[in-house]
Design a protein around this motif. Structure first.
Motif, PDB file in Angstrom:
ATOM      1  N   ASP A   1     110.368  24.015  38.543  1.00 14.59           N
ATOM      2  CA  ASP A   1     110.051  25.479  38.799  1.00 14.59           C
ATOM      3  C   ASP A   1     109.010  26.091  38.434  1.00 14.59           C
ATOM      4  N   ARG A   2     108.494  25.759  37.390  1.00 14.00           N
ATOM      5  CA  ARG A   2     107.302  26.120  36.650  1.00 14.00           C
ATOM      6  C   ARG A   2     106.236  24.991  36.426  1.00 14.00           C
ATOM      7  N   PHE A   3     105.056  25.105  37.073  1.00 13.35           N
ATOM      8  CA  PHE A   3     104.142  24.497  36.914  1.00 13.35           C
ATOM      9  C   PHE A   3     102.549  24.919  37.295  1.00 13.35           C
ATOM     10  N   GLU A   4     101.698  24.194  37.253  1.00 15.02           N
ATOM     11  CA  GLU A   4     100.250  24.702  37.204  1.00 15.02           C
ATOM     12  C   GLU A   4      99.717  24.571  38.913  1.00 15.02           C
ATOM     13  N   LEU A   5      99.358  24.935  39.554  1.00 15.44           N
ATOM     14  CA  LEU A   5      99.133  24.966  40.912  1.00 15.44           C
ATOM     15  C   LEU A   5      97.503  25.279  41.000  1.00 15.44           C
ATOM     16  N   CYS A   6      96.962  24.037  41.063  1.00 14.89           N
ATOM     17  CA  CYS A   6      95.304  23.942  41.183  1.00 14.89           C
ATOM     18  C   CYS A   6      95.202  23.967  43.050  1.00 14.89           C
ATOM     19  N   ALA A   7      94.418  25.070  43.320  1.00 19.03           N
ATOM     20  CA  ALA A   7      93.976  25.207  44.902  1.00 19.03           C
ATOM     21  C   ALA A   7      92.735  25.601  44.973  1.00 19.03           C
ATOM     22  N   TYR A   8      91.686  24.649  44.712  1.00 17.76           N
ATOM     23  CA  TYR A   8      90.316  25.129  44.746  1.00 17.76           C
ATOM     24  C   TYR A   8      89.613  25.112  46.216  1.00 17.76           C
ATOM     25  N   PRO A   9      89.366  26.306  46.699  1.00 19.18           N
ATOM     26  CA  PRO A   9      88.857  26.373  48.238  1.00 19.18           C
ATOM     27  C   PRO A   9      87.253  25.754  48.153  1.00 19.18           C
ATOM     28  N   LEU A  10      87.318  25.336  49.647  1.00 15.95           N
ATOM     29  CA  LEU A  10      85.852  24.693  49.697  1.00 15.95           C
ATOM     30  C   LEU A  10      84.735  25.623  49.456  1.00 15.95           C
ATOM     31  N   PRO A  11      83.639  25.429  49.033  1.00 10.73           N
ATOM     32  CA  PRO A  11      82.503  26.280  48.551  1.00 10.73           C
ATOM     33  C   PRO A  11      81.933  26.917  49.773  1.00 10.73           C
ATOM     34  N   ILE A  12      82.633  27.448  50.700  1.00  7.99           N
ATOM     35  CA  ILE A  12      81.812  28.293  51.906  1.00  7.99           C
ATOM     36  C   ILE A  12      81.506  29.539  51.451  1.00  7.99           C
ATOM     37  N   PRO A  13      80.146  30.010  51.747  1.00 10.34           N
ATOM     38  CA  PRO A  13      79.683  31.373  51.240  1.00 10.34           C
ATOM     39  C   PRO A  13      80.374  32.433  52.093  1.00 10.34           C
ATOM     40  N   ASP A  14      80.606  33.531  51.655  1.00  3.95           N
ATOM     41  CA  ASP A  14      81.300  34.658  52.257  1.00  3.95           C
ATOM     42  C   ASP A  14      82.527  34.401  52.776  1.00  3.95           C
ATOM     43  N   ALA A  15      83.164  33.472  52.235  1.00  4.57           N
ATOM     44  CA  ALA A  15      84.480  32.797  52.985  1.00  4.57           C
ATOM     45  C   ALA A  15      85.794  33.849  53.082  1.00  4.57           C
ATOM     46  N   ASP A  16      86.200  33.946  54.236  1.00  3.93           N
ATOM     47  CA  ASP A  16      87.363  34.732  54.249  1.00  3.93           C
ATOM     48  C   ASP A  16      88.694  33.945  54.009  1.00  3.93           C
ATOM     49  N   GLY A  17      88.560  32.680  54.103  1.00  2.00           N
ATOM     50  CA  GLY A  17      89.485  31.925  53.551  1.00  2.00           C
ATOM     51  C   GLY A  17      88.654  30.364  53.744  1.00  2.00           C
ATOM     52  N   ALA A  18      89.375  29.474  53.258  1.00  2.00           N
ATOM     53  CA  ALA A  18      88.979  28.194  53.167  1.00  2.00           C
ATOM     54  C   ALA A  18      89.868  26.769  52.726  1.00  2.00           C
ATOM     55  N   PRO A  19      89.772  25.883  53.332  1.00  2.00           N
ATOM     56  CA  PRO A  19      90.940  24.563  53.026  1.00  2.00           C
ATOM     57  C   PRO A  19      90.854  24.353  51.615  1.00  2.00           C
ATOM     58  N   ALA A  20      91.846  24.085  50.960  1.00  2.91           N
ATOM     59  CA  ALA A  20      91.806  23.597  49.589  1.00  2.91           C
ATOM     60  C   ALA A  20      92.617  22.374  49.462  1.00  2.91           C
ATOM     61  N   ARG A  21      92.570  21.741  48.304  1.00  2.00           N
ATOM     62  CA  ARG A  21      93.381  20.444  47.872  1.00  2.00           C
ATOM     63  C   ARG A  21      94.395  21.083  46.907  1.00  2.00           C
ATOM     64  N   ALA A  22      95.483  21.343  47.328  1.00  4.21           N
ATOM     65  CA  ALA A  22      96.665  21.888  46.348  1.00  4.21           C
ATOM     66  C   ALA A  22      97.265  20.825  45.718  1.00  4.21           C
ATOM     67  N   VAL A  23      97.168  21.106  44.274  1.00  5.22           N
ATOM     68  CA  VAL A  23      97.851  19.965  43.520  1.00  5.22           C
ATOM     69  C   VAL A  23      98.838  20.655  42.391  1.00  5.22           C
ATOM     70  N   ALA A  24     100.045  20.139  42.364  1.00  6.54           N
ATOM     71  CA  ALA A  24     100.817  20.745  41.151  1.00  6.54           C
ATOM     72  C   ALA A  24     100.514  19.810  39.745  1.00  6.54           C
ATOM     73  N   ARG A  25     100.289  20.412  38.931  1.00  2.00           N
ATOM     74  CA  ARG A  25     100.264  19.726  37.601  1.00  2.00           C
ATOM     75  C   ARG A  25     101.059  20.137  36.560  1.00  2.00           C
ATOM     76  N   VAL A  26     102.123  18.996  35.739  1.00  2.00           N
ATOM     77  CA  VAL A  26     103.282  19.328  34.947  1.00  2.00           C
ATOM     78  C   VAL A  26     103.042  18.643  33.749  1.00  2.00           C
ATOM     79  N   ASP A  27     103.095  19.185  32.670  1.00  2.00           N
ATOM     80  CA  ASP A  27     102.994  18.366  31.137  1.00  2.00           C
ATOM     81  C   ASP A  27     104.358  17.931  31.093  1.00  2.00           C
ATOM     82  N   GLU A  28     104.502  16.612  31.225  1.00  2.31           N
ATOM     83  CA  GLU A  28     105.672  15.929  31.028  1.00  2.31           C
ATOM     84  C   GLU A  28     105.963  15.513  29.478  1.00  2.31           C
TER      85      GLU A  28
END
Length: 220
Positions: free
Chosen positions: A192-219
């Motif tokens: 239920d609690r995790f780090e969500l990394c969703a770094y968007p593509l570096p498009i100039p002046d972007a109103d939105g951008a695709p991202a690779r979304a990854v959950a990271r959990v310290d086990e």
């Protein structure tokens, strides 16, 4: 550290928002013809798993390149809304059950299983009250649907007459400078609690951008 991929595949078989550019992934150069391989991509800024910037709906809203990079590593908390049916609003009570010490609220509906089908457009959505509450708490929001508002259907089947017009959830959240991460998947995998990394593509002046979304959990 355990990681979970929460991204939809970015290909022509996936769902795009009605009227948005189609995704195309085609060979440009091949080993046989050119001695190397290059792939040509065509897509919209809101294709696949992506991040919405405030400028998506607001002319004076921030673009993604105006958001600090560290913002996209979210402290995320998940709520389960898999009991909500097609085109059913997710109300304030559902989202207000979440702890408010996180950066981003992830709303799991289970609707990602319909990715690539017309059924995917009949997803549950945030009610206006829910979106206003989230904006007041300063939550960024992630969803496993194409939209935090209802998505219009090109071929309506069972019409609801109580759906809001326009984009009230988008406007409440983006208007409060909150970011949206849409078209997530696999939301049942992390805790239920995790780090969500969703770094968007570096498009100039972007109103939105695709991202690779990854959950990271310290086990432990």
């Amino acid at each position: 550290m355990t990681t979970y991929d929460l991204s939809q595949s970015l290909d022509a078989e996936g769902t795009t928002y009605p009227g948005d550019p189609a995704v195309s992934v085609t060979p440009h150069a091949t080993h046989e013809s050119d001695g190397y391989r290059v792939t040509e991509l065509a897509l919209g800024s809101h294709s696949g798993t992506h991040v919405d910037a405030p400028s998506h709906l607001l002319p004076d809203g921030r673009n993604l390149d105006e958001v600090g990079l560290s913002t996209f590593a979210f402290d995320a908390v998940r709520i389960d809304c898999t009991d909500h049916g097609a085109r059913e609003p997710i109300g304030r009570d559902a989202v207000a059950a979440a702890p408010t010490d996180a950066d981003l609220l992830v709303v799991r509906t289970g609707w990602s299983e319909h990715w690539g089908t017309n059924r995917y457009l009949d997803h549950p959505y945030l009610s206006s009250d829910a979106a206003v509450w989230l904006a007041e708490q300063g939550f960024h929001v992630g969803v496993d649907t194409p939209n935090v508002d209802p998505t219009p259907r090109q071929e309506p089947t069972t019409e609801r007459t109580d759906e809001p017009e326009g984009f009230p959830a988008h406007r409440a959240l983006l208007g409060s400078d909150c970011l949206l991460v849409e078209n997530l998947r696999n939301l049942g995998a992390p805790p239920d609690r995790f780090e969500l990394c969703a770094y968007p593509l570096p498009i100039p002046d972007a109103d939105g951008a695709p991202a690779r979304a990854v959950a990271r959990v310290d086990e432990p």
